[in-house]
Design a protein around this motif. Structure first.
Motif, PDB file in Angstrom:
ATOM      1  N   ALA A 217       0.827  -1.205   0.000  1.00 16.30           N
ATOM      2  CA  ALA A 217       0.000   0.000   0.000  1.00 16.30           C
ATOM      3  C   ALA A 217       0.862   1.257   0.000  1.00 16.30           C
ATOM      4  O   ALA A 217       0.554   2.240  -0.680  1.00 16.30           O
ATOM      5  CB  ALA A 217      -0.937  -0.002   1.201  1.00 16.30           C
ATOM      6  N   VAL A 218       1.954   1.227   0.781  1.00 11.75           N
ATOM      7  CA  VAL A 218       2.842   2.394   0.849  1.00 11.75           C
ATOM      8  C   VAL A 218       3.423   2.709  -0.525  1.00 11.75           C
ATOM      9  O   VAL A 218       3.478   3.868  -0.955  1.00 11.75           O
ATOM     10  CB  VAL A 218       3.969   2.153   1.874  1.00 11.75           C
ATOM     11  N   VAL A 219       3.873   1.646  -1.216  1.00  8.74           N
ATOM     12  CA  VAL A 219       4.499   1.852  -2.528  1.00  8.74           C
ATOM     13  C   VAL A 219       3.450   2.222  -3.574  1.00  8.74           C
ATOM     14  O   VAL A 219       3.622   3.175  -4.340  1.00  8.74           O
ATOM     15  CB  VAL A 219       5.281   0.592  -2.953  1.00  8.74           C
TER      16      VAL A 219
ATOM     17  N   GLY B 237      13.284  -4.303   3.381  1.00  7.32           N
ATOM     18  CA  GLY B 237      11.953  -3.897   2.943  1.00  7.32           C
ATOM     19  C   GLY B 237      11.814  -2.388   2.859  1.00  7.32           C
ATOM     20  O   GLY B 237      11.261  -1.854   1.886  1.00  7.32           O
ATOM     21  N   PHE B 238      12.311  -1.681   3.859  1.00  9.76           N
ATOM     22  CA  PHE B 238      12.244  -0.219   3.844  1.00  9.76           C
ATOM     23  C   PHE B 238      13.114   0.358   2.726  1.00  9.76           C
ATOM     24  O   PHE B 238      12.741   1.350   2.091  1.00  9.76           O
ATOM     25  CB  PHE B 238      12.676   0.351   5.190  1.00  9.76           C
ATOM     26  N   CYS B 239      14.273  -0.263   2.486  1.00 13.99           N
ATOM     27  CA  CYS B 239      15.157   0.231   1.416  1.00 13.99           C
ATOM     28  C   CYS B 239      14.521   0.035   0.041  1.00 13.99           C
ATOM     29  O   CYS B 239      14.562   0.934  -0.813  1.00 13.99           O
ATOM     30  CB  CYS B 239      16.508  -0.484   1.479  1.00 13.99           C
TER      31      CYS B 239
ATOM     32  N   GLY C 288      22.285   4.352 -10.458  1.00 10.89           N
ATOM     33  CA  GLY C 288      23.598   4.988 -10.442  1.00 10.89           C
ATOM     34  C   GLY C 288      23.787   5.923  -9.261  1.00 10.89           C
ATOM     35  O   GLY C 288      24.927   6.210  -8.879  1.00 10.89           O
ATOM     36  N   ARG C 289      22.684   6.442  -8.710  1.00  6.79           N
ATOM     37  CA  ARG C 289      22.738   7.302  -7.509  1.00  6.79           C
ATOM     38  C   ARG C 289      21.854   6.673  -6.431  1.00  6.79           C
ATOM     39  O   ARG C 289      20.969   7.310  -5.883  1.00  6.79           O
ATOM     40  CB  ARG C 289      22.254   8.713  -7.861  1.00  6.79           C
ATOM     41  N   ARG C 290      22.131   5.407  -6.127  1.00  3.45           N
ATOM     42  CA  ARG C 290      21.249   4.631  -5.240  1.00  3.45           C
ATOM     43  C   ARG C 290      21.116   5.266  -3.861  1.00  3.45           C
ATOM     44  O   ARG C 290      20.033   5.327  -3.286  1.00  3.45           O
ATOM     45  CB  ARG C 290      21.780   3.197  -5.126  1.00  3.45           C
ATOM     46  N   MET C 291      22.223   5.759  -3.311  1.00  2.96           N
ATOM     47  CA  MET C 291      22.177   6.346  -1.973  1.00  2.96           C
ATOM     48  C   MET C 291      21.357   7.639  -1.972  1.00  2.96           C
ATOM     49  O   MET C 291      20.676   7.951  -0.985  1.00  2.96           O
ATOM     50  CB  MET C 291      23.593   6.615  -1.458  1.00  2.96           C
ATOM     51  N   LEU C 292      21.404   8.378  -3.055  1.00  5.32           N
ATOM     52  CA  LEU C 292      20.572   9.577  -3.183  1.00  5.32           C
ATOM     53  C   LEU C 292      19.099   9.201  -3.161  1.00  5.32           C
ATOM     54  O   LEU C 292      18.284   9.836  -2.471  1.00  5.32           O
ATOM     55  CB  LEU C 292      20.915  10.308  -4.487  1.00  5.32           C
ATOM     56  N   ALA C 293      18.746   8.149  -3.911  1.00 10.72           N
ATOM     57  CA  ALA C 293      17.357   7.693  -3.943  1.00 10.72           C
ATOM     58  C   ALA C 293      16.907   7.190  -2.580  1.00 10.72           C
ATOM     59  O   ALA C 293      15.782   7.463  -2.141  1.00 10.72           O
ATOM     60  CB  ALA C 293      17.198   6.593  -4.994  1.00 10.72           C
ATOM     61  N   LEU C 294      17.778   6.466  -1.887  1.00 12.90           N
ATOM     62  CA  LEU C 294      17.421   5.953  -0.562  1.00 12.90           C
ATOM     63  C   LEU C 294      17.316   7.085   0.456  1.00 12.90           C
ATOM     64  O   LEU C 294      16.433   7.073   1.324  1.00 12.90           O
ATOM     65  CB  LEU C 294      18.454   4.924  -0.096  1.00 12.90           C
ATOM     66  N   GLY C 295      18.197   8.055   0.362  1.00 15.28           N
ATOM     67  CA  GLY C 295      18.138   9.185   1.292  1.00 15.28           C
ATOM     68  C   GLY C 295      16.866   9.980   1.154  1.00 15.28           C
ATOM     69  O   GLY C 295      16.362  10.546   2.136  1.00 15.28           O
ATOM     70  N   PHE C 296      16.318  10.018  -0.051  1.00 18.39           N
ATOM     71  CA  PHE C 296      15.050  10.712  -0.277  1.00 18.39           C
ATOM     72  C   PHE C 296      13.863   9.816   0.065  1.00 18.39           C
ATOM     73  O   PHE C 296      12.905  10.261   0.709  1.00 18.39           O
ATOM     74  CB  PHE C 296      14.962  11.144  -1.743  1.00 18.39           C
ATOM     75  N   GLY C 297      13.913   8.548  -0.349  1.00 20.74           N
ATOM     76  CA  GLY C 297      12.732   7.691  -0.269  1.00 20.74           C
ATOM     77  C   GLY C 297      12.501   7.013   1.062  1.00 20.74           C
ATOM     78  O   GLY C 297      11.354   6.904   1.513  1.00 20.74           O
ATOM     79  N   VAL C 298      13.565   6.541   1.734  1.00 19.05           N
ATOM     80  CA  VAL C 298      13.376   5.786   2.974  1.00 19.05           C
ATOM     81  C   VAL C 298      12.747   6.642   4.078  1.00 19.05           C
ATOM     82  O   VAL C 298      11.786   6.202   4.733  1.00 19.05           O
ATOM     83  CB  VAL C 298      14.703   5.153   3.434  1.00 19.05           C
ATOM     84  N   PRO C 299      13.240   7.873   4.331  1.00 25.39           N
ATOM     85  CA  PRO C 299      12.553   8.696   5.340  1.00 25.39           C
ATOM     86  C   PRO C 299      11.097   8.970   4.971  1.00 25.39           C
ATOM     87  O   PRO C 299      10.237   9.071   5.856  1.00 25.39           O
ATOM     88  CB  PRO C 299      13.371   9.995   5.351  1.00 25.39           C
ATOM     89  N   LEU C 300      10.834   9.056   3.683  1.00 27.26           N
ATOM     90  CA  LEU C 300       9.459   9.304   3.246  1.00 27.26           C
ATOM     91  C   LEU C 300       8.575   8.077   3.516  1.00 27.26           C
ATOM     92  O   LEU C 300       7.417   8.221   3.910  1.00 27.26           O
ATOM     93  CB  LEU C 300       9.455   9.651   1.756  1.00 27.26           C
TER      94      LEU C 300
ATOM     95  N   LEU D 135       9.023   5.944   5.974  1.00 25.97           N
ATOM     96  CA  LEU D 135       8.786   5.982   7.419  1.00 25.97           C
ATOM     97  C   LEU D 135       7.746   7.038   7.770  1.00 25.97           C
ATOM     98  O   LEU D 135       6.882   6.807   8.628  1.00 25.97           O
ATOM     99  CB  LEU D 135      10.099   6.264   8.155  1.00 25.97           C
ATOM    100  N   LEU D 136       7.803   8.177   7.100  1.00 26.61           N
ATOM    101  CA  LEU D 136       6.819   9.228   7.342  1.00 26.61           C
ATOM    102  C   LEU D 136       5.431   8.782   6.915  1.00 26.61           C
ATOM    103  O   LEU D 136       4.433   9.071   7.590  1.00 26.61           O
ATOM    104  CB  LEU D 136       7.223  10.494   6.578  1.00 26.61           C
TER     105      LEU D 136
END
Length: 281
Positions: free
Chosen positions: A88-90, A169-171, A202-214, A216-217
């Motif tokens: 549902a989140v995705v 799962g969160f990642c 190619g910028r996986r950490m950038l995507a995770l830094g934006f998406g994972v906190p979102l 959780l939110l």
């Protein structure tokens, strides 16, 4: 690791942008509210039938003694409902973007203009834009479902299922959530979904830094609704990092336009003007 902080920074920048442009924040709430009502109804029905689904899926445990049968089915129910919430989140973002295609296209365009050097909008009829969004969302959903099924099975592995699998799962959810949210600005640049996926890998950490906190939110009740406009704005700013716009920026004009919009002066752009107008009777 620097990209993690950069991705989180774009999430904050997007929320600050809509906070400065209150009319656009309210404008971007409408699709999320509609989708929330639909998803809530589905999840309520799913929760109501979760125990029956668990019993149907584990007939081999009918002859087990107490308490092992109930423990197994409670675990299965928890994993089933957890998987449903993860899906549902995705898919909430994909469904909201599909429902709000004209809304978020207008919002992303305004963000681009405020930053200067906005790329021209693709000249496609509304039905074609909706079709492209649905096709791209299906492309993402198939991959999320496959990874979700794998994580669901790994969830039964002792220790691994209670430690590593939730983190993975969160990642996974965060990465694909970023892929969905950047779709509006990427489509504006004519980037097909497979290339978007390659860019974010190619910028996986950038995507995770934006998406994972979102992600959780979004687990906080109603947070997804109120955060969606800012998430779209932040994703648009993130795309400008991945694919810089060629051409001179006009920050002075964009700041003046933003001030006029927030003060309600004549000439303020009307967000609803970007939507197709119904014929008058």
């Amino acid at each position: 690791m620097r990209d993690l902080a950069v991705g989180l920074g774009y999430l904050g920048k997007g929320q600050r942008w809509v906070a400065r442009h209150g009319r656009w924040w309210g404008f971007g709430l409408l699709p999320a509210l509609i989708t929330l009502v639909l998803y809530t109804a589905v999840l309520v029905v799913f929760a109501f039938w979760a125990d029956d689904l668990s019993a149907w899926a584990t007939p081999f445990a009918d002859g087990w003694g107490s308490p092992w049968r109930q423990i197994l089915r409670d675990l299965f129910t928890a994993l089933l409902f957890g998987g449903g919430l993860l899906l549902a989140v995705v898919t909430f973002t994909a469904a909201t973007l599909l429902v709000g295609e004209p809304f978020y296209e207008a919002l992303a365009e305004q963000v681009e203009k405020s930053e200067g050097g906005a790329p021209p909008a693709p000249r496609l009829p509304l039905w074609r834009e909706l079709w492209n969004s649905a096709r791209d969302s299906l492309f993402v959903l198939v991959r999320v479902a496959g990874l979700g099924l794998l994580l669901f099975v790994l969830g039964f592995v002792p220790m691994l299922g209670q430690t590593v699998v939730p983190v993975l799962g969160f990642c996974v959810s965060g990465f694909f959530l970023t892929l969905e949210l950047t779709a509006v600005a990427m489509q504006r640049r004519g980037v097909p979904v497979r290339e978007r996926l390659a860019l974010l890998r190619g910028r996986r950490m950038l995507a995770l830094g934006f998406g994972v906190p979102l992600v959780l939110l979004f687990l906080v009740p109603l947070a997804a609704v109120f955060a969606m406009p800012g998430a779209v704005a932040g994703a648009t700013l993130l795309v400008r990092d991945l694919l810089p716009v060629e051409g001179p920026a006009e920050p002075e004009q964009s700041e003046a336009a933003g001030a006029a919009e927030s003060s309600g002066e004549p000439g303020t752009p009307d967000p609803y003007g970007h939507l197709p107008q119904l014929p008058r009777t």
